[in-house]
Design an enzyme around this catalytic site. Structure first.
Site, short mmCIF file in Angstrom:
data_model
loop_
_atom_site.label_atom_id
_atom_site.label_comp_id
_atom_site.label_asym_id
_atom_site.label_seq_id
_atom_site.Cartn_x
_atom_site.Cartn_y
_atom_site.Cartn_z
N ASP A 1 27.72 10.10 -12.60
CA ASP A 1 26.75 10.74 -13.50
C ASP A 1 25.51 10.98 -12.66
O ASP A 1 24.79 10.04 -12.32
CB ASP A 1 26.47 9.81 -14.68
CG ASP A 1 25.52 10.42 -15.71
OD1 ASP A 1 24.86 11.44 -15.39
OD2 ASP A 1 25.43 9.88 -16.83
N ASP B 1 0.82 -1.22 0.00
CA ASP B 1 0.00 0.00 0.00
C ASP B 1 0.85 1.27 0.00
O ASP B 1 0.38 2.34 0.36
CB ASP B 1 -0.95 0.00 1.19
CG ASP B 1 -0.21 -0.10 2.51
OD1 ASP B 1 1.03 -0.29 2.49
OD2 ASP B 1 -0.86 0.01 3.57
N ASP C 1 22.18 17.27 -15.42
CA ASP C 1 22.73 15.98 -15.88
C ASP C 1 24.22 16.15 -16.10
O ASP C 1 24.65 16.60 -17.16
CB ASP C 1 22.00 15.56 -17.18
CG ASP C 1 22.46 14.20 -17.69
OD1 ASP C 1 23.22 13.52 -16.97
OD2 ASP C 1 22.05 13.83 -18.80
N ARG D 1 33.77 9.46 -18.60
CA ARG D 1 32.82 10.31 -19.32
C ARG D 1 32.86 11.68 -18.66
O ARG D 1 33.04 11.79 -17.44
CB ARG D 1 31.39 9.72 -19.23
CG ARG D 1 30.34 10.56 -19.96
CD ARG D 1 29.01 9.81 -20.23
NE ARG D 1 28.31 9.42 -19.03
CZ ARG D 1 28.23 8.18 -18.56
NH1 ARG D 1 28.83 7.19 -19.22
NH2 ARG D 1 27.57 7.91 -17.46
N GLU E 1 28.49 14.95 -23.85
CA GLU E 1 28.97 13.90 -22.94
C GLU E 1 29.74 12.79 -23.63
O GLU E 1 29.33 11.63 -23.62
CB GLU E 1 27.78 13.31 -22.16
CG GLU E 1 26.57 12.90 -22.99
CD GLU E 1 25.48 12.29 -22.11
OE1 GLU E 1 25.79 11.33 -21.38
OE2 GLU E 1 24.34 12.78 -22.16
N TYR F 1 35.37 3.96 -22.88
CA TYR F 1 35.15 2.84 -21.96
C TYR F 1 36.02 1.69 -22.46
O TYR F 1 35.74 1.11 -23.51
CB TYR F 1 33.66 2.47 -21.94
CG TYR F 1 32.78 3.70 -21.79
CD1 TYR F 1 32.51 4.23 -20.53
CD2 TYR F 1 32.28 4.38 -22.92
CE1 TYR F 1 31.75 5.39 -20.39
CE2 TYR F 1 31.53 5.53 -22.79
CZ TYR F 1 31.26 6.04 -21.52
OH TYR F 1 30.52 7.19 -21.41
N HIS G 1 27.92 5.31 -27.31
CA HIS G 1 26.70 6.12 -27.22
C HIS G 1 26.87 7.41 -27.99
O HIS G 1 27.97 7.74 -28.47
CB HIS G 1 26.32 6.38 -25.75
CG HIS G 1 27.37 7.08 -24.93
ND1 HIS G 1 27.59 8.43 -24.99
CD2 HIS G 1 28.26 6.60 -24.01
CE1 HIS G 1 28.54 8.77 -24.13
NE2 HIS G 1 28.98 7.67 -23.53
N HIS H 1 24.76 2.38 -17.51
CA HIS H 1 23.69 2.69 -16.56
C HIS H 1 23.87 1.92 -15.25
O HIS H 1 22.92 1.35 -14.72
CB HIS H 1 22.31 2.44 -17.19
CG HIS H 1 21.97 3.47 -18.23
ND1 HIS H 1 20.92 3.35 -19.09
CD2 HIS H 1 22.56 4.64 -18.54
CE1 HIS H 1 20.89 4.40 -19.90
NE2 HIS H 1 21.88 5.19 -19.59
N HIS I 1 16.21 13.02 -20.62
CA HIS I 1 16.30 12.85 -22.08
C HIS I 1 15.07 13.55 -22.62
O HIS I 1 14.01 12.95 -22.75
CB HIS I 1 16.33 11.37 -22.46
CG HIS I 1 17.56 10.69 -21.96
ND1 HIS I 1 17.68 9.32 -21.89
CD2 HIS I 1 18.74 11.18 -21.49
CE1 HIS I 1 18.87 9.01 -21.41
NE2 HIS I 1 19.53 10.12 -21.16
N HIS J 1 22.01 14.79 -25.92
CA HIS J 1 20.55 14.64 -25.96
C HIS J 1 19.96 15.95 -25.46
O HIS J 1 20.65 16.73 -24.78
CB HIS J 1 20.08 13.44 -25.12
CG HIS J 1 20.54 13.45 -23.68
ND1 HIS J 1 19.93 14.21 -22.70
CD2 HIS J 1 21.56 12.81 -23.06
CE1 HIS J 1 20.56 14.02 -21.54
NE2 HIS J 1 21.56 13.18 -21.73
N GLU K 1 30.51 15.16 -18.81
CA GLU K 1 29.22 15.62 -19.33
C GLU K 1 28.85 16.99 -18.75
O GLU K 1 28.88 17.18 -17.53
CB GLU K 1 28.12 14.61 -18.94
CG GLU K 1 26.72 15.06 -19.34
CD GLU K 1 25.65 14.02 -19.03
OE1 GLU K 1 25.82 13.23 -18.09
OE2 GLU K 1 24.64 14.01 -19.76
#
Ligand code: GLY
Ligand code: MN
Ligand code: MN
Length: 445
Positions: free
Chosen positions: A267, A47, A278, A412, A391, A395, A357, A250, A368, A361, A414
């Site tokens: 990130d 609940d 971001d 990375r 970004e 890798y 990637h 991710h 996004h 974006h 960004e």
């Protein structure tokens, strides 16, 4: 960390919400109506619900913060074009879950011309939509489709008494999302603020990091700063990846130890008044880049800085991405991580083993954000008021054919960038990214 509070930007006023509705209505063919439900509460377990987060499209047009509401736009309606259905006041429920604005509150504080309570919905919806030829709604939203179906059935059932159901359903998304793509000054102020809060949080994580802590300790620092500064929370699940976890794009488990000699990639961005920050930074857990880490880092940084410089009206994200691919590929060839001629590495996409990637974006109410990336089959030119991320990353897999010194390194960098009339503004400039600056921040107590 000092508990200094950033000054809050002004909330978006009801005049702006009204203008947004009017702009949308002006773009519709004659005889149209818009139907747009708010978000609903979603069960988390048994609940308990997830914290409520308004549907971005609904928020953009109304600012109305409650679940289970419904917006109708009825261009040309004399009794009012902007109509809201909302939860009815109920003291017994409000004692548990908080004050509901009700119809009076909605009309007093929001750009709503007429408000009805939800129980009146079924009947009133039909009457309001009767005679409209085209109903605009989000065609990929099952709740909107079910509502449209219900209204059309109800009107068809009364056809012999003169009711006319909409003949066509049309997708609201392209028009509305085109509008959302260009940010107003008030939206830019909120995005700037989300960027500032996010930047402060990253600095805080840099200052806290040291071997022996865990990834989740840095997540706690970041999210403490978000809430401390009055952000709703995170704009997306924070990624704190030490060592090779940085290569999982991710990675949100954030449960491993931070290891001396490794990098950590963060990130993370705050959501302020529903607008997203971001930011990604990658830095050494112990405060000093090793030489192989620094080699890779400087390749990504140079590509990122050049890409940001290229953000200006008329440029395209596709061209900016191609520039990044070229810079990263050149660096990979120079380090011996990819063999062959630069042109072949690019045309045969051999860089994709290390950079899979895209570079940018859109950014806004959604991390996004909405808006197309192509127009008439071509990459769309950037225009003032668009906001995007830049970004690039590298890798390096933990594979036997990779020189050992580079294995398992993920980097990375960004930033959030607004397109201005004559160039760009970096909204996330408050957190350093040059290796020497990062080392200086981390060296401070
Ligand atoms: N944090 C999600 C992204 O950078 O796209
Ligand atoms: Mn991003
Ligand atoms: Mn990100």
């Amino acid at each position: 960390m000092s508990p200094e509070l950033l000054p809050r930007p002004a909330a978006i006023g009801r005049d702006e919400y009204r203008r947004r509705c009017q702009t949308l209505m002006a773009a519709l063919p004659e005889g149209s109506a818009v139907l747009l439900p708010a978000a609903s509460l979603v069960t988390r377990s048994n609940d308990s619900d997830y914290p409520f987060r308004q549907r971005s499209d609904f928020h953009y047009l109304t600012g109305f913060p409650e679940p289970d509401a419904l917006l109708l736009l009825l261009p040309g309606r004399e009794a009012g074009e902007i109509v809201l259905f909302c939860q009815e006041r109920n003291p017994a429920i409000e004692a548990w879950t908080g004050i509901r604005l009700g119809t009076d509150g909605a009309m007093a504080h929001f750009a709503i011309d007429e408000a009805f309570e939800n129980p009146a919905r079924v009947e009133a919806l039909g009457e309001l939509i009767d005679g409209r030829e085209t109903l605009y709604l989000l065609l990929d939203d099952s709740e909107s489709l079910a509502l449209a179906d219900q209204v059309r059935s109800e009107l068809k059932g009364r056809a012999r008494r003169g009711a006319v159901a909409p003949q066509a359903l049309a997708d609201l998304a392209p028009l509305l999302h085109e509008q959302r793509l260009i940010k107003s000054q008030a939206e830019l102020a909120l995005l700037r603020h989300a960027g500032e809060i996010s930047a402060r949080a990253h600095v805080r994580a840099m200052r806290t990091a040291r071997p022996g802590l865990n990834e989740y300790h840095l997540q706690a620092e970041l999210e403490h700063e978000f809430r401390w500064q009055g952000a709703n929370g995170t704009a997306y699940d924070s990624i704190v990846g030490g060592g090779a976890n940085a290569c999982v794009l991710h990675y949100i488990e954030n449960r491993d130890a931070l290891v001396d000699g490794e990098l950590v990639l963060i990130d993370a961005g705050a959501e302020f008044d529903l607008y997203a920050g971001d930011i990604t930074r990658t830095f050494p857990v112990n405060g000093r880049f090793s030489s192989p880490q620094r080699q890779l880092y400087d390749i990504v940084l140079a590509a990122q800085e050049r890409a940001i410089e290229a953000v200006t009206p008329g440029a395209t994200l596709a061209a900016i991405h191609q520039g990044v691919v070229r810079d990263l590929s050149r660096g990979l060839v120079e380090l011996g991580l990819v063999e062959g001629e630069l042109e072949a590495v690019i045309s045969e996409e051999r860089y994709k083993r290390f950079y899979l990637h895209s570079t940018s974006h859109w950014l806004g109410l959604d991390v996004h954000d909405v808006g197309t990336y192509r127009c008439h089959g071509e990459p769309r030119p950037l225009a003032p008021g668009m906001v995007l991320t830049v970004e690039p990353g590298l890798y390096i897999p933990d594979d036997d054919d990779i020189p050992e010194a580079y294995r398992g390194i993920g980097i990375r960098i960004e930033d959030d960038v607004a397109v201005t009339r004559d160039g760009h503004e970096v909204l996330s400039a408050g957190v350093p990214k040059r290796a020497s600056e990062i080392e200086a921040v981390m060296a401070k107590e």
